[in-house]
Design an enzyme around this catalytic site. Structure first.
Site, PDB file in Angstrom:
ATOM      1  N   LYS A  22      49.425  59.571  29.430  1.00 51.16           N
ATOM      2  CA  LYS A  22      50.413  60.128  30.368  1.00 51.16           C
ATOM      3  C   LYS A  22      50.924  59.053  31.328  1.00 51.16           C
ATOM      4  O   LYS A  22      52.131  58.905  31.520  1.00 51.16           O
ATOM      5  CB  LYS A  22      49.784  61.264  31.182  1.00 51.16           C
ATOM      6  CG  LYS A  22      50.663  61.723  32.332  1.00 51.16           C
ATOM      7  CD  LYS A  22      49.911  62.602  33.302  1.00 51.16           C
ATOM      8  CE  LYS A  22      49.235  61.876  34.419  1.00 51.16           C
ATOM      9  NZ  LYS A  22      50.023  61.573  35.612  1.00 51.16           N
ATOM     10  N   CYS A 117      50.075  64.672  43.278  1.00 48.27           N
ATOM     11  CA  CYS A 117      48.775  65.230  43.661  1.00 48.27           C
ATOM     12  C   CYS A 117      48.462  64.899  45.116  1.00 48.27           C
ATOM     13  O   CYS A 117      48.707  63.785  45.575  1.00 48.27           O
ATOM     14  CB  CYS A 117      47.674  64.615  42.807  1.00 48.27           C
ATOM     15  SG  CYS A 117      47.562  65.301  41.173  1.00 48.27           S
TER      16      CYS A 117
HETATM   17  C1  UD1 Z   1      48.267  55.339  39.468  1.00 45.25           C
HETATM   18  C2  UD1 Z   1      47.967  56.456  38.506  1.00 45.25           C
HETATM   19  C3  UD1 Z   1      46.860  57.358  39.053  1.00 45.25           C
HETATM   20  C4  UD1 Z   1      45.639  56.528  39.406  1.00 45.25           C
HETATM   21  C5  UD1 Z   1      45.997  55.359  40.303  1.00 45.25           C
HETATM   22  C6  UD1 Z   1      44.847  54.416  40.570  1.00 45.25           C
HETATM   23  C7  UD1 Z   1      50.109  56.860  37.465  1.00 45.25           C
HETATM   24  C8  UD1 Z   1      51.218  57.806  37.252  1.00 45.25           C
HETATM   25  N1  UD1 Z   1      49.151  57.247  38.312  1.00 45.25           N
HETATM   26  O1  UD1 Z   1      48.732  55.926  40.673  1.00 45.25           O
HETATM   27  O2  UD1 Z   1      46.549  58.322  38.057  1.00 45.25           O
HETATM   28  O3  UD1 Z   1      44.705  57.348  40.076  1.00 45.25           O
HETATM   29  O4  UD1 Z   1      47.066  54.590  39.707  1.00 45.25           O
HETATM   30  O5  UD1 Z   1      44.331  53.939  39.367  1.00 45.25           O
HETATM   31  O6  UD1 Z   1      50.053  55.805  36.858  1.00 45.25           O
HETATM   32  N2  UD1 Z   1      49.109  52.546  48.057  1.00 45.25           N
HETATM   33  C9  UD1 Z   1      49.683  52.248  49.259  1.00 45.25           C
HETATM   34  N3  UD1 Z   1      51.002  51.878  49.279  1.00 45.25           N
HETATM   35  C10 UD1 Z   1      51.755  51.812  48.143  1.00 45.25           C
HETATM   36  C11 UD1 Z   1      51.169  52.120  46.906  1.00 45.25           C
HETATM   37  C12 UD1 Z   1      49.824  52.488  46.892  1.00 45.25           C
HETATM   38  O7  UD1 Z   1      49.029  52.281  50.297  1.00 45.25           O
HETATM   39  O8  UD1 Z   1      52.955  51.485  48.233  1.00 45.25           O
HETATM   40  C13 UD1 Z   1      47.672  52.930  47.995  1.00 45.25           C
HETATM   41  C14 UD1 Z   1      47.425  54.339  47.467  1.00 45.25           C
HETATM   42  O9  UD1 Z   1      47.541  55.296  48.493  1.00 45.25           O
HETATM   43  C15 UD1 Z   1      46.019  54.204  46.936  1.00 45.25           C
HETATM   44  C16 UD1 Z   1      45.972  52.765  46.398  1.00 45.25           C
HETATM   45  O10 UD1 Z   1      47.053  52.104  47.040  1.00 45.25           O
HETATM   46  O11 UD1 Z   1      45.085  54.342  47.968  1.00 45.25           O
HETATM   47  C17 UD1 Z   1      46.139  52.624  44.906  1.00 45.25           C
HETATM   48  O12 UD1 Z   1      47.274  53.365  44.491  1.00 45.25           O
HETATM   49  P1  UD1 Z   1      48.127  52.968  43.209  1.00 45.25           P
HETATM   50  O13 UD1 Z   1      47.349  52.013  42.352  1.00 45.25           O
HETATM   51  O14 UD1 Z   1      49.472  52.582  43.642  1.00 45.25           O
HETATM   52  O15 UD1 Z   1      48.191  54.369  42.467  1.00 45.25           O
HETATM   53  P2  UD1 Z   1      49.437  55.041  41.763  1.00 45.25           P
HETATM   54  O16 UD1 Z   1      50.264  54.003  41.084  1.00 45.25           O
HETATM   55  O17 UD1 Z   1      50.086  55.979  42.694  1.00 45.25           O
END
Ligand code: UD1
Length: 421
Positions: A22, A117
């Site tokens: 996904k 989520c």
């Molecule tokens: C993706 C996955 C999700 C998984 C996560 C971590 C998808 C669609 N989703 O989510 O299933 O749980 O990776 O493996 O691929 N953060 C910030 N600022 C930002 C971006 C992120 O503070 O601009 C923080 C987030 O709140 C979190 C951490 O960074 O605490 C990691 O998030 P990130 O790796 O970006 O997760 P997603 O890409 O949203």
């Protein structure tokens, strides 16, 4: 609204074919915005999230068709809009990733701030900083990101202060069509990043180093269409492996990349299940009459233990003979499944980012609520192991990310059905 009803206590026995990932599929769908030629994706999972992304792309003017054998055809010959409205983006956080491709191709975009989520604050500051580094001007207006890049995006050096999967992918997509070279430092290394780079490279992009912390992207003028097979879903595979370990029985996972779950297999073995692998399948065996052993785990960015398997791992630890400590390092609010597991008889105490799980002999069936996508899978595994009936409400969370879960588990002998509430 649908609910899942489980009559627990039957071991799982059978084969489960793993679907396309996904988390990769929805980003690969957004890639179609980077070319006016058709993109064919195979091994596509049929999920609520892929439908949500399809709806958003159609809104932007993309022709989206599903074909036989898990195929999807996407053609963004011309775009009719560069705006991603709130109603479409709020359903799924990853849809925010259309911002970069729109900027790269049309030099402007108006994209709603995302939903998804509720597993923590999940800001998009790293995404926006990456776009700004590539030369975009960003303004926030009434809950929308309004971005423009007059004359197109320009290659840049981008250092992420911490690892973000979404921001790494976003920067990679946008930089593929930027002028000059982009270097990403402290990039995420997840298999889905490699999948995205492989697809982009098949379209003519020049990306080197995906899967490592330093990624180099040489911008090209044009990307072409291609046909690309989505990587198998490591989180779906891990979920069924953990369900088999939790409930007991003998389950063979087929169409799986076992190397993408290197952090999971030793922990499942430590808990007392037997793991046997060959090239494209993994066999999980556990005698349901024996007790599981406690295991400590903490979530990390890849290649560490995935946060997306933390809830499912906890369900297994709930039945262990002893105390397991589970630490969540990625998201600050990802223990919402604990009160629901406690309703099934678990003994869990959460303090900050740590959950202390004191194993109990058995779960007892009860009505519970799914709180987020992966948490719902932990409740399914617990329900399958429980004595009596468990009903799980709000399964729309589950439908976002697991294809035919009740069918796949039903084929392994589980007494599980979907009911209209
Ligand atoms: C993706 C996955 C999700 C998984 C996560 C971590 C998808 C669609 N989703 O989510 O299933 O749980 O990776 O493996 O691929 N953060 C910030 N600022 C930002 C971006 C992120 O503070 O601009 C923080 C987030 O709140 C979190 C951490 O960074 O605490 C990691 O998030 P990130 O790796 O970006 O997760 P997603 O890409 O949203």
């Amino acid at each position: 609204m649908d609910k899942i009803v489980i009559e627990g206590g039957t071991p799982l026995n059978g084969d489960i074919t793993i679907s396309g990932a996904k988390n990769s599929a929805i980003k690969l769908m957004a890639v179609c915005l980077l070319t006016d030629e058709p993109l064919e994706l195979t091994n596509m999972p049929h999920l609520r999230d892929t439908r949500s992304m399809g709806g958003l792309l159609e809104h932007l003017g993309v022709k989206v068709e599903t074909g036989p054998g898990s195929r999807m055809f996407l053609h963004a010959a011309t775009l009719s809009s560069t705006e991603a409205p709130y109603d479409l983006v709020r359903k799924m956080r990853a849809s925010f990733n259309v911002l970069g491709p729109l900027l790269a191709r049309e030099h402007k975009a108006r994209v709603s701030l995302p939903g998804g989520c509720a597993i923590g604050a999940r800001p998009v500051d790293l995404h926006l900083k990456a776009m700004e580094s590539l030369g975009a001007t960003i303004e926030l207006e009434d809950g929308y990101v309004v971005a423009s890049a007059k004359g197109g995006l320009k290659g840049a050096e981008i250092t992420f202060p911490f690892v973000s999967v979404g921001a790494t992918e976003h920067a990679m997509m946008a930089a593929s069509l930027a002028q000059g070279e982009t270097v990403l430092y402290n990039a995420a290394r997840e298999p889905e990043i490699i999948d995205l780079a492989n697809c982009l490279n098949a379209m003519g992009a020049q990306i080197v180093g995906a899967g490592r912390s330093e990624v180099r992207i040489n911008g090209v003028k044009k990307l072409s269409g291609t046909s690309y097979a989505v990587v198998p879903d490591r989180i779906e595979a891990g979920t069924y492996a953990l369900a088999a370990a939790t409930v007991g029985g003998k389950v063979r996972l087929v169409n799986v990349r076992s190397d993408h779950l290197g952090s999971l297999w030793p922990l499942i073995a430590q808990a007392g299940a037997k793991v046997t692998m060959d090239e494209a399948s993994v066999l999980i065996e556990r005698n349901p009459k024996t007790r599981l052993r406690p295991v400590d785990v903490e979530t990390q960015a890849y290649p560490g233990f995935p946060t997306d398997l933390q809830a499912q791992f906890m369900a297994m630890c709930c039945l262990a003979d002893g105390v397991s400590v589970i630490r969540e390092n990625i998201f600050e609010n990802r223990f919402m499944h604990c009160p629901e597991l406690i309703r099934l008889g678990a003994n869990i105490k959460v303090t900050g980012r740590e959950a202390i799980v004191r194993g109990v002999k058995e779960f007892h069936g009860a009505p519970v609520m799914a709180t987020d996508l992966r948490a719902s899978a932990s409740l399914i595994a617990a329900g399958l192991a429980a004595h009596g009936e468990t009903s799980i409400g709000r399964v729309y969370h589950l439908d976002r990310g697991f294809e035919h879960i009740e069918v796949k588990l039903g084929n392994c002998g589980a007494n599980i059905r979907r009911e209209r509430e």
